[in-house]
Motif scaffolding. Structure first.
Motif, PDB file in Angstrom:
ATOM      1  N   ILE A   1     -19.060  27.923  84.749  1.00 43.10           N
ATOM      2  CA  ILE A   1     -20.210  28.144  85.624  1.00 43.10           C
ATOM      3  C   ILE A   1     -20.707  29.551  85.323  1.00 43.10           C
ATOM      4  CG2 ILE A   1     -21.003  28.219  88.015  1.00 43.10           C
ATOM      5  CD1 ILE A   1     -18.627  26.354  88.670  1.00 43.10           C
ATOM      6  N   ASP A   2     -21.776  29.625  84.545  1.00 43.87           N
ATOM      7  CA  ASP A   2     -22.270  30.895  84.009  1.00 43.87           C
ATOM      8  C   ASP A   2     -23.367  31.447  84.915  1.00 43.87           C
ATOM      9  OD1 ASP A   2     -23.250  33.016  82.580  1.00 43.87           O
ATOM     10  OD2 ASP A   2     -23.370  31.949  80.666  1.00 43.87           O
ATOM     11  N   GLY A   3     -23.002  32.460  85.684  1.00 42.18           N
ATOM     12  CA  GLY A   3     -23.964  33.116  86.571  1.00 42.18           C
ATOM     13  C   GLY A   3     -24.314  34.510  86.099  1.00 42.18           C
ATOM     14  N   THR A   4     -24.289  34.714  84.783  1.00 37.23           N
ATOM     15  CA  THR A   4     -24.565  36.042  84.228  1.00 37.23           C
ATOM     16  C   THR A   4     -25.933  36.562  84.660  1.00 37.23           C
ATOM     17  OG1 THR A   4     -23.206  35.492  82.296  1.00 37.23           O
ATOM     18  CG2 THR A   4     -24.673  37.390  82.097  1.00 37.23           C
TER      19      THR A   4
ATOM     20  N   VAL B   1     -20.633  33.119  91.966  1.00 41.01           N
ATOM     21  CA  VAL B   1     -20.902  33.840  90.724  1.00 41.01           C
ATOM     22  C   VAL B   1     -22.141  34.702  90.907  1.00 41.01           C
ATOM     23  CG1 VAL B   1     -19.797  32.240  89.127  1.00 41.01           C
ATOM     24  CG2 VAL B   1     -22.156  31.821  89.829  1.00 41.01           C
ATOM     25  N   GLY B   2     -22.129  35.845  90.280  1.00 35.89           N
ATOM     26  CA  GLY B   2     -23.263  36.766  90.303  1.00 35.89           C
ATOM     27  C   GLY B   2     -23.025  37.834  89.260  1.00 35.89           C
ATOM     28  N   GLY B   3     -23.736  37.745  88.131  1.00 40.71           N
ATOM     29  CA  GLY B   3     -23.524  38.697  87.056  1.00 40.71           C
ATOM     30  C   GLY B   3     -22.294  38.411  86.221  1.00 40.71           C
TER      31      GLY B   3
ATOM     32  N   LYS C   1     -19.121  34.985  85.041  1.00 40.95           N
ATOM     33  CA  LYS C   1     -18.791  33.576  84.855  1.00 40.95           C
ATOM     34  C   LYS C   1     -17.509  33.225  85.599  1.00 40.95           C
ATOM     35  CE  LYS C   1     -20.486  33.651  80.053  1.00 40.95           C
ATOM     36  NZ  LYS C   1     -20.099  33.408  78.634  1.00 40.95           N
ATOM     37  N   ASP C   2     -17.443  31.991  86.073  1.00 36.21           N
ATOM     38  CA  ASP C   2     -16.198  31.386  86.532  1.00 36.21           C
ATOM     39  C   ASP C   2     -15.908  30.200  85.625  1.00 36.21           C
ATOM     40  OD1 ASP C   2     -15.901  33.200  88.518  1.00 36.21           O
ATOM     41  OD2 ASP C   2     -16.142  31.808  90.188  1.00 36.21           O
ATOM     42  N   ALA C   3     -14.636  29.939  85.391  1.00 36.77           N
ATOM     43  CA  ALA C   3     -14.279  28.848  84.484  1.00 36.77           C
ATOM     44  C   ALA C   3     -13.038  28.123  84.995  1.00 36.77           C
ATOM     45  CB  ALA C   3     -14.040  29.381  83.073  1.00 36.77           C
ATOM     46  N   TYR C   4     -12.979  26.834  84.675  1.00 37.37           N
ATOM     47  CA  TYR C   4     -11.859  25.988  85.092  1.00 37.37           C
ATOM     48  C   TYR C   4     -11.471  25.070  83.947  1.00 37.37           C
ATOM     49  CZ  TYR C   4     -13.158  27.460  89.789  1.00 37.37           C
ATOM     50  OH  TYR C   4     -13.451  28.211  90.901  1.00 37.37           O
ATOM     51  N   GLN C   5     -10.199  24.722  83.922  1.00 39.93           N
ATOM     52  CA  GLN C   5      -9.723  23.611  83.111  1.00 39.93           C
ATOM     53  C   GLN C   5      -9.489  22.442  84.056  1.00 39.93           C
ATOM     54  OE1 GLN C   5      -6.267  24.899  80.922  1.00 39.93           O
ATOM     55  NE2 GLN C   5      -7.227  26.837  80.370  1.00 39.93           N
ATOM     56  N   PHE C   6      -9.816  21.234  83.616  1.00 43.38           N
ATOM     57  CA  PHE C   6      -9.610  20.082  84.485  1.00 43.38           C
ATOM     58  C   PHE C   6      -9.304  18.844  83.668  1.00 43.38           C
ATOM     59  CE2 PHE C   6     -14.101  19.743  83.433  1.00 43.38           C
ATOM     60  CZ  PHE C   6     -14.353  18.377  83.374  1.00 43.38           C
ATOM     61  N   THR C   7      -8.637  17.902  84.320  1.00 42.89           N
ATOM     62  CA  THR C   7      -8.459  16.566  83.773  1.00 42.89           C
ATOM     63  C   THR C   7      -9.151  15.592  84.714  1.00 42.89           C
ATOM     64  OG1 THR C   7      -6.371  16.203  84.953  1.00 42.89           O
ATOM     65  CG2 THR C   7      -6.235  17.182  82.757  1.00 42.89           C
ATOM     66  N   GLY C   8      -9.384  14.384  84.237  1.00 42.06           N
ATOM     67  CA  GLY C   8     -10.052  13.400  85.085  1.00 42.06           C
ATOM     68  C   GLY C   8     -11.562  13.498  84.986  1.00 42.06           C
TER      69      GLY C   8
ATOM     70  N   ASP D   1     -28.951  31.391  94.227  1.00 40.53           N
ATOM     71  CA  ASP D   1     -29.741  31.640  93.018  1.00 40.53           C
ATOM     72  C   ASP D   1     -29.366  30.631  91.931  1.00 40.53           C
ATOM     73  OD1 ASP D   1     -31.537  32.876  91.383  1.00 40.53           O
ATOM     74  OD2 ASP D   1     -30.323  34.667  91.015  1.00 40.53           O
ATOM     75  N   GLU D   2     -29.462  29.351  92.277  1.00 35.69           N
ATOM     76  CA  GLU D   2     -28.939  28.300  91.403  1.00 35.69           C
ATOM     77  C   GLU D   2     -29.745  28.111  90.127  1.00 35.69           C
ATOM     78  OE1 GLU D   2     -29.952  24.178  93.051  1.00 35.69           O
ATOM     79  OE2 GLU D   2     -29.941  25.452  94.840  1.00 35.69           O
ATOM     80  N   GLN D   3     -31.029  28.485  90.141  1.00 36.51           N
ATOM     81  CA  GLN D   3     -31.855  28.292  88.953  1.00 36.51           C
ATOM     82  C   GLN D   3     -31.406  29.167  87.786  1.00 36.51           C
ATOM     83  OE1 GLN D   3     -34.115  25.896  88.736  1.00 36.51           O
ATOM     84  NE2 GLN D   3     -33.591  25.312  90.845  1.00 36.51           N
ATOM     85  N   GLN D   4     -30.664  30.219  88.089  1.00 36.20           N
ATOM     86  CA  GLN D   4     -30.214  31.144  87.047  1.00 36.20           C
ATOM     87  C   GLN D   4     -28.788  30.848  86.575  1.00 36.20           C
ATOM     88  OE1 GLN D   4     -32.397  33.301  85.754  1.00 36.20           O
ATOM     89  NE2 GLN D   4     -33.857  32.391  87.195  1.00 36.20           N
ATOM     90  N   VAL D   5     -28.235  29.731  87.025  1.00 38.63           N
ATOM     91  CA  VAL D   5     -26.856  29.381  86.669  1.00 38.63           C
ATOM     92  C   VAL D   5     -26.863  28.274  85.616  1.00 38.63           C
ATOM     93  CG1 VAL D   5     -24.662  28.458  87.508  1.00 38.63           C
ATOM     94  CG2 VAL D   5     -25.979  30.046  88.930  1.00 38.63           C
ATOM     95  N   VAL D   6     -26.025  28.423  84.605  1.00 39.31           N
ATOM     96  CA  VAL D   6     -25.862  27.409  83.562  1.00 39.31           C
ATOM     97  C   VAL D   6     -24.466  26.805  83.695  1.00 39.31           C
ATOM     98  CG1 VAL D   6     -25.803  26.939  81.086  1.00 39.31           C
ATOM     99  CG2 VAL D   6     -27.430  28.617  82.010  1.00 39.31           C
ATOM    100  N   ILE D   7     -24.404  25.476  83.755  1.00 44.48           N
ATOM    101  CA  ILE D   7     -23.129  24.763  83.844  1.00 44.48           C
ATOM    102  C   ILE D   7     -22.828  24.149  82.482  1.00 44.48           C
ATOM    103  CG2 ILE D   7     -21.849  22.917  84.990  1.00 44.48           C
ATOM    104  CD1 ILE D   7     -23.870  23.182  87.313  1.00 44.48           C
TER     105      ILE D   7
END
Length: 323
Positions: A238-241, A285-287, A289-296, A306-312
């Motif tokens: 979740i890129d909130g740079t 997030v603000g400035g 990134k948050d990141a996760y590993q997941f299964t499923g 400020d969701e328009q500036q976030v890249v998933i």
């Protein structure tokens, strides 16, 4: 330093047998499991524990656990007590000798029950707890790899579930010290001397079975990537740079897998929260990134603020938010 419960788990899952080990207030003979097997998404753990009481025959517990798709599908615990009848008989003889009179059979049973409670102090509950700990750890081992600091699975060990690990994650085995690996069926591990892309290509090896000794090219391990072939892992970034502040919620489909933080691709903040069942994550997030590993399977990735500036991104590919 290993605790007694650690020693019990090691004896049950790797051997050798350990006798008169005190756990949960009682002494046990912990034998290596008779069955520790993975077949696809099903794991079976079967074995025996003995309640060790000096001067009496041991009592036995035979356990069987079956896990499927991460859930305990079946459990069978059978206690076979040898001590009770013999204790009652010995006490009857001893009491009869001292008071010079026979004891009615119904009194023998009462004395036997009292001695059983005094001698074992509800050991039946403790032995079932220990068996369940062994079953759960057996399941975990079959869905993870185990690294050792000495060849042929000796020395200090550490279990690694699916995910990516670097030197700072090797809290038990230490950086550059891994010498052998246990790799169960349907598991795969990429082992590297350096982070991929930093060292030479030959300094990375992929293993899908046990390695009593690592290849010389990867000795000095500082990177592991562990994968479950029946439940492959994914990355979520979740890129909130470019964002000022955006809140997010990530949720997996029920029963499909788990989430864990990926500190190598994103930051870790106090605002990041993962539910106890590891299926839901929330954060800000603000400035950064948050990141996760997941299964499923992802069921929801919801943004606000400020969701328009976030890249998933999932596995490096941009995706739309899921509602």
């Amino acid at each position: 330093m290993s605790t007694n419960i650690d020693k019990a788990l090691h004896a049950a899952l790797e051997g050798p047998e350990i006798q008169r080990l005190k756990v949960y207030g009682h002494h046990w003979n912990v034998k290596p499991a008779d069955v520790l097997r993975r077949e696809g998404t099903r794991v079976r753990v079967e074995g025996q524990l003995d309640h060790s009481v000096r001067m009496w025959d041991d009592d036995h517990l035979f356990y069987k656990f079956t896990f499927k798709n991460g859930k305990l599908e079946e459990q069978d615990l059978q206690i076979k007590e040898k001590g009770l009848g013999q204790i009652a008989g010995i006490v009857a003889n001893a009491v009869g000798k001292f008071v010079d009179m026979p004891i009615p059979p119904e009194e023998i049973s009462k004395i036997g029950n009292k001695l059983e409670n005094m001698a074992h102090n509800e050991w039946q509950y403790a032995i079932q707890k220990l068996a369940l700990r062994i079953g759960l750890e057996g399941y975990r081992r079959m869905h993870s790899i185990t690294a050792y600091t000495k060849p042929r699975f000796g020395g200090v060990s550490q279990v690694f579930s699916p995910g990516v690990y670097e030197a700072s994650d090797f809290w038990a085995v230490g950086n550059d010290r891994i010498a052998s690996l246990r790799v169960p069926p349907r598991m795969k591990v990429l082992v590297c001397k350096h982070r991929p892309g930093v060292g030479r290509p030959e300094e990375c090896k992929t293993y899908t079975k046990d390695r009593p000794a690592l290849d010389e090219e990867v000795m000095g391990v500082s990177y592991l990537s562990v994968e479950d072939l029946d439940n492959p892992g994914h990355t979520l970034v979740i890129d909130g740079t470019e964002a000022q502040r955006a809140e997010y919620t990530v949720r997996l489909k029920e029963g499909s897998g788990w989430l864990r933080k990926d500190a190598h691709r994103g930051s870790i903040q106090r605002s990041d929260k993962i539910s106890d069942d590891r299926t839901t994550a929330r954060g800000i997030v603000g400035g950064g990134k948050d990141a996760y590993q997941f299964t499923g399977d992802l069921e929801e990735v919801r943004l606000s603020g400020d969701e328009q500036q976030v890249v998933i991104k999932v596995d490096g590919e941009p995706v739309e938010a899921l509602h």
